[in-house]
Design a protein around this motif. Structure first.
Motif, mmCIF file in Angstrom:
data_model
loop_
_atom_site.group_PDB
_atom_site.id
_atom_site.type_symbol
_atom_site.label_atom_id
_atom_site.label_comp_id
_atom_site.label_asym_id
_atom_site.label_seq_id
_atom_site.Cartn_x
_atom_site.Cartn_y
_atom_site.Cartn_z
ATOM 1 N N THR A 329 22.645 50.370 27.778
ATOM 2 C CA THR A 329 23.244 50.682 29.140
ATOM 3 C C THR A 329 24.435 49.866 29.561
ATOM 4 O O THR A 329 25.434 50.379 30.319
ATOM 5 C CB THR A 329 21.959 50.591 30.295
ATOM 6 N N GLU A 330 24.449 48.530 28.909
ATOM 7 C CA GLU A 330 25.520 47.681 29.281
ATOM 8 C C GLU A 330 26.809 48.285 28.685
ATOM 9 O O GLU A 330 28.107 47.874 29.201
ATOM 10 C CB GLU A 330 25.265 46.289 28.968
ATOM 11 N N LYS A 331 26.685 49.165 27.857
ATOM 12 C CA LYS A 331 27.873 49.794 26.990
ATOM 13 C C LYS A 331 28.066 50.995 27.538
ATOM 14 O O LYS A 331 28.810 51.618 27.111
ATOM 15 C CB LYS A 331 27.454 49.706 25.544
ATOM 16 N N VAL A 332 27.617 51.645 28.571
ATOM 17 C CA VAL A 332 27.804 52.864 29.301
ATOM 18 C C VAL A 332 28.609 52.509 30.318
ATOM 19 O O VAL A 332 28.268 51.919 31.455
ATOM 20 C CB VAL A 332 26.526 53.582 29.682
ATOM 21 N N GLN A 333 29.861 52.779 30.394
ATOM 22 C CA GLN A 333 30.829 52.024 31.434
ATOM 23 C C GLN A 333 31.651 53.051 32.253
ATOM 24 O O GLN A 333 31.686 54.113 31.601
ATOM 25 C CB GLN A 333 31.980 51.126 30.526
ATOM 26 N N PHE A 334 31.749 52.661 33.483
ATOM 27 C CA PHE A 334 32.401 53.642 34.382
ATOM 28 C C PHE A 334 33.721 52.841 35.136
ATOM 29 O O PHE A 334 33.668 51.674 35.272
ATOM 30 C CB PHE A 334 31.516 53.669 35.587
ATOM 31 N N LEU A 335 34.790 53.311 35.174
ATOM 32 C CA LEU A 335 35.956 52.895 35.895
ATOM 33 C C LEU A 335 36.799 53.924 36.171
ATOM 34 O O LEU A 335 36.652 55.064 35.953
ATOM 35 C CB LEU A 335 36.817 52.256 35.026
ATOM 36 N N THR A 336 37.771 53.751 37.228
ATOM 37 C CA THR A 336 38.884 54.696 37.623
ATOM 38 C C THR A 336 40.115 54.218 37.070
ATOM 39 O O THR A 336 40.431 53.252 36.967
ATOM 40 C CB THR A 336 38.909 54.524 39.336
ATOM 41 N N VAL A 337 40.692 55.325 36.819
ATOM 42 C CA VAL A 337 42.063 55.204 36.052
ATOM 43 C C VAL A 337 43.210 54.331 36.976
ATOM 44 O O VAL A 337 42.775 54.543 38.194
ATOM 45 C CB VAL A 337 42.747 56.492 35.902
ATOM 46 N N PRO A 338 43.578 53.273 36.613
ATOM 47 C CA PRO A 338 44.394 52.522 37.321
ATOM 48 C C PRO A 338 45.530 53.458 38.201
ATOM 49 O O PRO A 338 46.181 54.182 37.678
ATOM 50 C CB PRO A 338 45.173 51.684 36.437
ATOM 51 N N ARG A 339 45.325 53.264 39.275
ATOM 52 C CA ARG A 339 46.065 54.303 40.514
ATOM 53 C C ARG A 339 46.395 53.283 41.905
ATOM 54 O O ARG A 339 45.779 52.100 41.910
ATOM 55 C CB ARG A 339 45.178 55.272 41.141
ATOM 56 N N ARG A 340 47.182 53.727 42.630
ATOM 57 C CA ARG A 340 47.787 53.278 43.771
ATOM 58 C C ARG A 340 48.319 54.439 44.643
ATOM 59 O O ARG A 340 48.637 55.467 44.382
ATOM 60 C CB ARG A 340 49.025 52.105 43.510
#
Length: 404
Positions: A329-340
């Protein structure tokens, strides 16, 4: 007994030894009366009925199993239109992913059409992508990285085929309008143009599908620092720890104006937290390994998704789930594409470079993406990626719950 003359014969006189000796014990077979209803017949009779009962049970179980399989398999809707449109533009699409790796585009549709969806707004005959996530599965299934693509991101959109058969011109537009204009195929081609990553498969899920998935695992726990009262999301919740099911869960991931600053970035972070908690619950509760608990999840999932021909069977979905269940589970990662915020309209987004390109390159080449749970953001709202050769992106993993 009589003798030859018909007179009663004298009874045989036993020998003295026979009279005084202890009779030998007879075997069970000897004690059973002879004839057609003896013990041997009863045993054979019992064995035949046992064999018949087992056979009936096996046949019934096999029949039920086949019925369940066919039911789940027939639940899935196949998107054949997208495949035909993508084939038309095959030459312009990116190269296939590294062997063994897979890139799956998950699209949450905000359509109001269909049972139960009208209460979320008027059906205008169109739909936009409420949430879009690029899911990258590493070749060795050692990690899974889910990248949220903001619906307000300004992107170069290719010429797309509209429902009436006409084609649009290439344009610079808001990302989620691609789904409204040209459906799944247009969204996939827009993502491929943006990232340089070839999309291997796609899944589209609507509001009802999301609710059913959450209900199938008996809800997901969240912790609220403040109460929520959001008319647009049809959500009212007290502060504190609580388990959200169907309707409330949908409102939680859709709520925007009533939480935090009301930004779409915060909404995406909340969606990622919720999805991480959902994955964690499915793995920690053994849902993927327990057929009794897995069936409601599969039933909800197969009823809810529209997918390409490569994932449109229960076997395909099972193989996908099986390949993922060994990922920690620690290798199931979530992030948002770098944006502004977009330079010309603060209500829209634009990519932050070179961070966005670094992320896309690592996914494209199946290299490790390092995500820092609870990563900080810069003052301008961009993700804080390190300048090192191996950048670190702010995000979280499924081992963290919403209450972390």
């Amino acid at each position: 007994m009589t003798d030859s003359a018909g007179t009663p014969a004298e009874p045989d006189t036993p020998d003295e030894d026979e009279t005084t000796s202890t009779p030998a014990k007879s075997t069970p077979a000897e004690r059973e009366p002879a004839g057609p209803r003896g013990g041997g017949w009863r045993r054979r009779h019992w064995l035949r009925w046992t064999a018949l009962g087992v056979s009936v049970f096996v046949i019934a179980a096999a029949g039920a199993g086949w019925w369940i399989y066919r039911k789940l398999d027939n639940n899935i809707t196949t998107d054949t239109d997208a495949a035909a449109e993508l084939l038309r533009y095959e030459k312009e699409r990116p190269s296939p992913a590294v062997k063994g790796a897979q890139n799956i585009l998950l699209i949450g549709s905000d359509t109001r059409a269909g049972p139960g969806n009208k209460k979320y707004g008027k059906d205008k005959g169109t739909q936009r992508s409420d949430t879009t996530i690029l899911l990258h599965l590493s070749a060795g299934r050692s990690s899974a990285t889910a990248v949220s693509l903001p619906r307000d991101l300004m992107v170069e959109m290719p010429s797309c085929r509209q429902p009436d058969g006409t084609r649009t011109r290439e344009q610079f537009a808001q990302f989620n309008s691609a789904f409204e204009i040209g459906g799944t195929a247009c969204t996939i081609r827009t993502v491929e143009r943006l990232t340089g990553i070839r999309i291997d498969h796609h899944m589209v899920i609507d509001f009802q599908g999301f609710k059913k998935m959450v209900d199938a695992v008996d809800g997901v726990e969240v912790c609220l620092k403040e109460p929520i009262d959001d008319d647009d999301a049809q959500l009212r919740l007290p502060a504190g720890r609580q388990t959200l099911r169907g309707e409330q869960a949908l409102g939680f991931v859709r709520a925007r104006k009533s939480l935090g600053t009301g930004s779409d970035t915060e909404r995406m972070d909340r969606q990622q937290q919720f999805l991480g908690a959902l994955v964690n619950k499915m793995q920690s509760n053994g849902v993927l390994l327990n057929p009794t608990r897995l069936y409601p999840v599969l039933d909800a999932a197969t009823k809810s998704v529209t997918t390409d021909a490569g994932l449109d069977s229960l076997r395909d979905l099972y193989d996908l789930a099986r390949s993922m269940r060994s990922i920690p589970t620690e290798k199931v990662q979530f992030l948002t594409v770098p944006r502004r915020p977009y330079s010309y309209n603060v209500n829209r987004d634009e990519l932050v470079q070179p961070e966005a390109s670094q992320l896309f390159k690592r996914l494209r080449e199946d290299e490790t993406v390092t995500v820092t749970p609870g990563g900080k953001q810069k003052a301008d709202g961009t993700d804080s990626a390190s300048p090192a050769p191996t950048p670190t992106f702010s995000g979280r993993n499924a081992a963290e719950g919403v209450c972390t």
